[in-house]
Design a protein around this motif. Sequence first.
Motif, PDB file in Angstrom:
ATOM      1  N   SER A  47      -9.361   5.674   2.531  1.00  0.00           N
ATOM      2  CA  SER A  47      -9.586   4.344   1.961  1.00  0.00           C
ATOM      3  C   SER A  47      -8.357   3.467   2.134  1.00  0.00           C
ATOM      4  N   LEU A  48      -7.197   4.038   1.970  1.00  0.00           N
ATOM      5  CA  LEU A  48      -5.956   3.296   2.131  1.00  0.00           C
ATOM      6  C   LEU A  48      -5.811   2.813   3.572  1.00  0.00           C
ATOM      7  N   GLN A  49      -6.157   3.667   4.526  1.00  0.00           N
ATOM      8  CA  GLN A  49      -6.085   3.286   5.941  1.00  0.00           C
ATOM      9  C   GLN A  49      -7.081   2.167   6.238  1.00  0.00           C
ATOM     10  N   GLU A  50      -8.270   2.245   5.640  1.00  0.00           N
ATOM     11  CA  GLU A  50      -9.271   1.196   5.841  1.00  0.00           C
ATOM     12  C   GLU A  50      -8.786  -0.131   5.265  1.00  0.00           C
TER      13      GLU A  50
ATOM     14  N   ASP B  56      -5.640  -1.025   4.842  1.00  0.00           N
ATOM     15  CA  ASP B  56      -4.571  -1.466   5.722  1.00  0.00           C
ATOM     16  C   ASP B  56      -5.150  -2.180   6.947  1.00  0.00           C
ATOM     17  N   SER B  57      -6.180  -1.594   7.531  1.00  0.00           N
ATOM     18  CA  SER B  57      -6.826  -2.195   8.703  1.00  0.00           C
ATOM     19  C   SER B  57      -7.483  -3.526   8.345  1.00  0.00           C
ATOM     20  N   LEU B  58      -8.078  -3.588   7.165  1.00  0.00           N
ATOM     21  CA  LEU B  58      -8.720  -4.829   6.727  1.00  0.00           C
ATOM     22  C   LEU B  58      -7.690  -5.938   6.541  1.00  0.00           C
ATOM     23  N   TYR B  59      -6.569  -5.619   5.899  1.00  0.00           N
ATOM     24  CA  TYR B  59      -5.507  -6.607   5.735  1.00  0.00           C
ATOM     25  C   TYR B  59      -5.000  -7.081   7.093  1.00  0.00           C
ATOM     26  N   SER B  60      -4.814  -6.153   8.026  1.00  0.00           N
ATOM     27  CA  SER B  60      -4.364  -6.507   9.366  1.00  0.00           C
ATOM     28  C   SER B  60      -5.370  -7.448  10.035  1.00  0.00           C
ATOM     29  N   TYR B  61      -6.647  -7.131   9.910  1.00  0.00           N
ATOM     30  CA  TYR B  61      -7.705  -7.967  10.474  1.00  0.00           C
ATOM     31  C   TYR B  61      -7.661  -9.381   9.874  1.00  0.00           C
ATOM     32  N   MET B  62      -7.488  -9.458   8.551  1.00  0.00           N
ATOM     33  CA  MET B  62      -7.432 -10.761   7.884  1.00  0.00           C
ATOM     34  C   MET B  62      -6.287 -11.596   8.437  1.00  0.00           C
ATOM     35  N   MET B  63      -5.140 -10.972   8.631  1.00  0.00           N
ATOM     36  CA  MET B  63      -3.974 -11.696   9.127  1.00  0.00           C
ATOM     37  C   MET B  63      -4.224 -12.231  10.544  1.00  0.00           C
ATOM     38  N   VAL B  64      -4.831 -11.422  11.386  1.00  0.00           N
ATOM     39  CA  VAL B  64      -5.148 -11.850  12.755  1.00  0.00           C
ATOM     40  C   VAL B  64      -6.157 -12.995  12.729  1.00  0.00           C
TER      41      VAL B  64
ATOM     42  N   LEU C 176       0.854  -1.189   0.000  1.00  0.00           N
ATOM     43  CA  LEU C 176       0.000   0.000   0.000  1.00  0.00           C
ATOM     44  C   LEU C 176       0.891   1.241   0.000  1.00  0.00           C
ATOM     45  N   ASP C 177       0.617   2.156  -0.908  1.00  0.00           N
ATOM     46  CA  ASP C 177       1.491   3.321  -1.080  1.00  0.00           C
ATOM     47  C   ASP C 177       0.713   4.607  -0.855  1.00  0.00           C
ATOM     48  N   PRO C 178       0.884   5.233   0.314  1.00  0.00           N
ATOM     49  CA  PRO C 178       0.165   6.476   0.603  1.00  0.00           C
ATOM     50  C   PRO C 178       0.513   7.597  -0.371  1.00  0.00           C
ATOM     51  N   GLU C 179       1.716   7.533  -0.951  1.00  0.00           N
ATOM     52  CA  GLU C 179       2.149   8.568  -1.893  1.00  0.00           C
ATOM     53  C   GLU C 179       1.304   8.565  -3.171  1.00  0.00           C
ATOM     54  N   LYS C 180       0.810   7.396  -3.554  1.00  0.00           N
ATOM     55  CA  LYS C 180       0.062   7.271  -4.799  1.00  0.00           C
ATOM     56  C   LYS C 180      -1.446   7.203  -4.585  1.00  0.00           C
ATOM     57  N   SER C 181      -1.878   7.324  -3.349  1.00  0.00           N
ATOM     58  CA  SER C 181      -3.295   7.184  -3.044  1.00  0.00           C
ATOM     59  C   SER C 181      -4.030   8.514  -3.171  1.00  0.00           C
ATOM     60  N   GLU C 182      -5.165   8.450  -3.836  1.00  0.00           N
ATOM     61  CA  GLU C 182      -6.026   9.637  -3.931  1.00  0.00           C
ATOM     62  C   GLU C 182      -6.933   9.739  -2.710  1.00  0.00           C
TER      63      GLU C 182
END
Length: 130
Positions: A82-85, A87-95, A72-78
Motif C-alpha cells: 500500500s505504501l508503494q502504491e 508513493d506511485s500515486l503521489y509521483s503520478y500526481m506531481m507529473v 511516507l515511512d516504510p518503517e512504520k507501515s503495516e
Amino acid sequence: MNPIKALRQYQKVSSVAQTSEASPHRLVQMLMEGGLDRLAQAKGAMSRGQIDQKGIMLSKAIEIIGGLREGLDPEKSESPESLQELDSLYSYMMVRLAEANRLNDADMIDEVARLLITVKSGWDAIATAE
C-alpha cells in the motif's frame, strides 16, 4: 493599514499556531488541505489568464505533494504494498500537475484534486477511528 495585508498576517500567525500544536496526523491533513487550496488557486489563476500565478500555485501544490511523498515511512507501515502504491500515486500526481501547467489544462488539475481528495478522505477516516 491595508486590510488584505492584515488578513494575510493573521492567517500566517494562525497557521503557525496550528502547526506548532498539531499532531503528526493533523499535520498531514493540513498539508493535504494546503495542496487542495493551491490547486483551486491555480485553476482560478488559469481562468483569469494569470499564467505566472497559475505556475506558482501549481509549483506549490507539487512541493506539497512531494512533501507528503517524502513523509511516507516504510518503517512504520503495516502494508509495504500500500505504501508503494501511495508513493506511485503521489509521483503520478506531481507529473500530472507539471503537465497541467505546461498544457494549461484545468481537467488535469481536477483529476489530481479528485485523487488528493480520495487520499485525504481515507486519512480523515483514520482520525475518526482513533
